[in-house]
Enzyme design. Structure first.
Site, PDB file in Angstrom:
ATOM      1  N   SER B  13       0.845  -1.200   0.000  1.00  0.00           N
ATOM      2  CA  SER B  13       0.000   0.000   0.000  1.00  0.00           C
ATOM      3  C   SER B  13       0.875   1.242   0.000  1.00  0.00           C
ATOM      4  O   SER B  13       2.044   1.184   0.395  1.00  0.00           O
ATOM      5  CB  SER B  13      -0.897   0.019   1.243  1.00  0.00           C
ATOM      6  OG  SER B  13      -1.509   1.284   1.393  1.00  0.00           O
ATOM      7  N   HIS B  14       0.314   2.369  -0.417  1.00  0.00           N
ATOM      8  CA  HIS B  14       1.034   3.637  -0.326  1.00  0.00           C
ATOM      9  C   HIS B  14       1.283   4.031   1.131  1.00  0.00           C
ATOM     10  O   HIS B  14       2.123   4.863   1.418  1.00  0.00           O
ATOM     11  CB  HIS B  14       0.223   4.756  -0.987  1.00  0.00           C
ATOM     12  CG  HIS B  14       0.397   4.806  -2.473  1.00  0.00           C
ATOM     13  ND1 HIS B  14       0.082   3.748  -3.287  1.00  0.00           N
ATOM     14  CD2 HIS B  14       0.875   5.783  -3.281  1.00  0.00           C
ATOM     15  CE1 HIS B  14       0.352   4.083  -4.544  1.00  0.00           C
ATOM     16  NE2 HIS B  14       0.836   5.306  -4.568  1.00  0.00           N
ATOM     17  N   SER B  15       0.504   3.439   2.028  1.00  0.00           N
ATOM     18  CA  SER B  15       0.599   3.791   3.439  1.00  0.00           C
ATOM     19  C   SER B  15       1.049   2.584   4.253  1.00  0.00           C
ATOM     20  O   SER B  15       0.462   1.494   4.152  1.00  0.00           O
ATOM     21  CB  SER B  15      -0.773   4.264   3.931  1.00  0.00           C
ATOM     22  OG  SER B  15      -0.908   4.036   5.311  1.00  0.00           O
TER      23      SER B  15
END
Lengths: 204, 136
Positions: B13-15
């Site tokens: 994920s981007h996070s």
């Protein structure tokens, strides 16, 4: 003919150009992206420059392949795998040749651009880096200067387009009126190629 | 089937928080007996939002038990980075696949299916099938 040192100077010139223009790339990425294109590209091309300075690869193909690999691993945004694929595929297309000519480079970058289109699913007119790369590669058969001009015109021509790929596409019509940051950085890459060829004067 | 042959799962994920939380959710829903190796690869190396090829490669290596690795991603650079790493050839374990699936529902389906000892194709199919589940 263009040797490994020419390709290393191209990447060094690209790193310098991205350094100079990083704020502008990020500013372009602010209204329609996530405002990290300048810093991402800066991180990637600095890593490329440092690695090539430290241990210069022996062939043009190896310079581009290594640069591509480093961009994929260091950029941290979509431009990493996209630019990485462009350069890596171009490098692999050049193979083990110690020297290549401008037309071979154009063919290799065309193969790289095709790979980028497959990876990201973008076509010309989608308001992406493809809108600078395709005309630049077409013009590279004529000259380095023509390729630089075509890339810049292609980047400017993205302004009235509506984005159909990437984060900007979520904005729909609101993406119209902004120059695409990826097409802009692609134009920098071809400006750097012209810079490298200028210091090569007489060889062309 | 021994735990050594289970399919490993990587969640990109981007996070970092999203990747870790979805990993925790999927493992939790798979049940306390689940021993599937699930590794989050979220955010940039510096801890910000983004995608890190290094974190993805490390996560894939950490869950590889020889039965293949299923990689699920959120969007944009996460998808492109995994595809580029797969094209590279030697950056990810053999039999690593990018699974086309919704991130949260696909992760749950993948982990639950992998915990039964299913092979990589079955894990991939279960995760992809999560797309067909309509909420309205």
């Amino acid at each position: 003919m263009l040797d490994a040192d020419f390709f290393r100077r191209w990447m060094t010139a690209a790193a310098a150009s991205v350094d100079r223009e990083a704020d502008r790339l990020t500013a372009l990425d602010s209204p329609i992206g996530d405002a990290d294109h300048g810093s991402n590209m800066q991180r990637g091309f600095r890593a490329v420059r440092d690695a090539l300075d430290k241990e210069p690869p022996a062939t043009p193909g190896a310079v581009l392949t290594q640069a591509g690999r480093l961009l994929i691993s260091t950029v941290g945004g979509a431009s990493g795998p996209l630019y990485g694929t462009l350069l890596r595929r171009a490098g692999k297309t050049l193979g083990d040749a110690a020297e290549v000519d401008r037309r071979q480079l154009a063919e290799a970058l065309r193969a790289g651009t095709d790979a980028v289109m497959r990876l990201g699913g973008a076509a010309p007119g989608d308001k992406t880096m493809i809108d600078a790369l395709v005309p630049a590669v077409d013009a590279l058969g004529d000259s380095f200067a023509a390729a630089r001009d075509a890339a810049e015109e292609g980047a400017v021509a993205t302004t009235p387009l509506q984005a159909r790929k990437g984060r900007a596409s979520y904005l729909g019509e609101r993406s119209i009126g902004h120059q695409d940051p990826g097409a802009t950085s692609s134009a920098l890459l071809f400006a750097a190629l012209l810079d490298a060829s200028d210091t090569e004067a007489g060889h062309e | 089937m021994s735990d050594d042959t289970r399919v490993g799962i990587v969640l990109v994920s981007h996070s970092a928080t999203v990747a870790e939380s979805v990993a925790e959710l999927a493992k939790g829903l798979a049940g306390s007996g689940s021993t599937v190796a699930v590794a989050p690869a979220g955010g940039s190396e510096s801890g910000g939002l983004g995608t890190s090829a290094e974190l993805i490669s490390a996560a894939a290596a950490s869950v590889d038990r020889g039965a293949g690795v299923a990689v699920l991603t959120d969007l944009g650079s996460a998808v492109l980075t995994v595809k580029a790493l797969l094209a590279e050839g030697d950056e990810l374990p053999e039999d690593t696949r990018l699974v086309d699936a919704p991130f949260v529902e696909g992760a749950v389906a993948a982990v639950v299916t992998a915990s039964t000892g299913a092979d990589l194709a079955a894990v991939e199919a279960a995760a992809a099938e999560a797309y067909t589940y309509r909420k309205v």
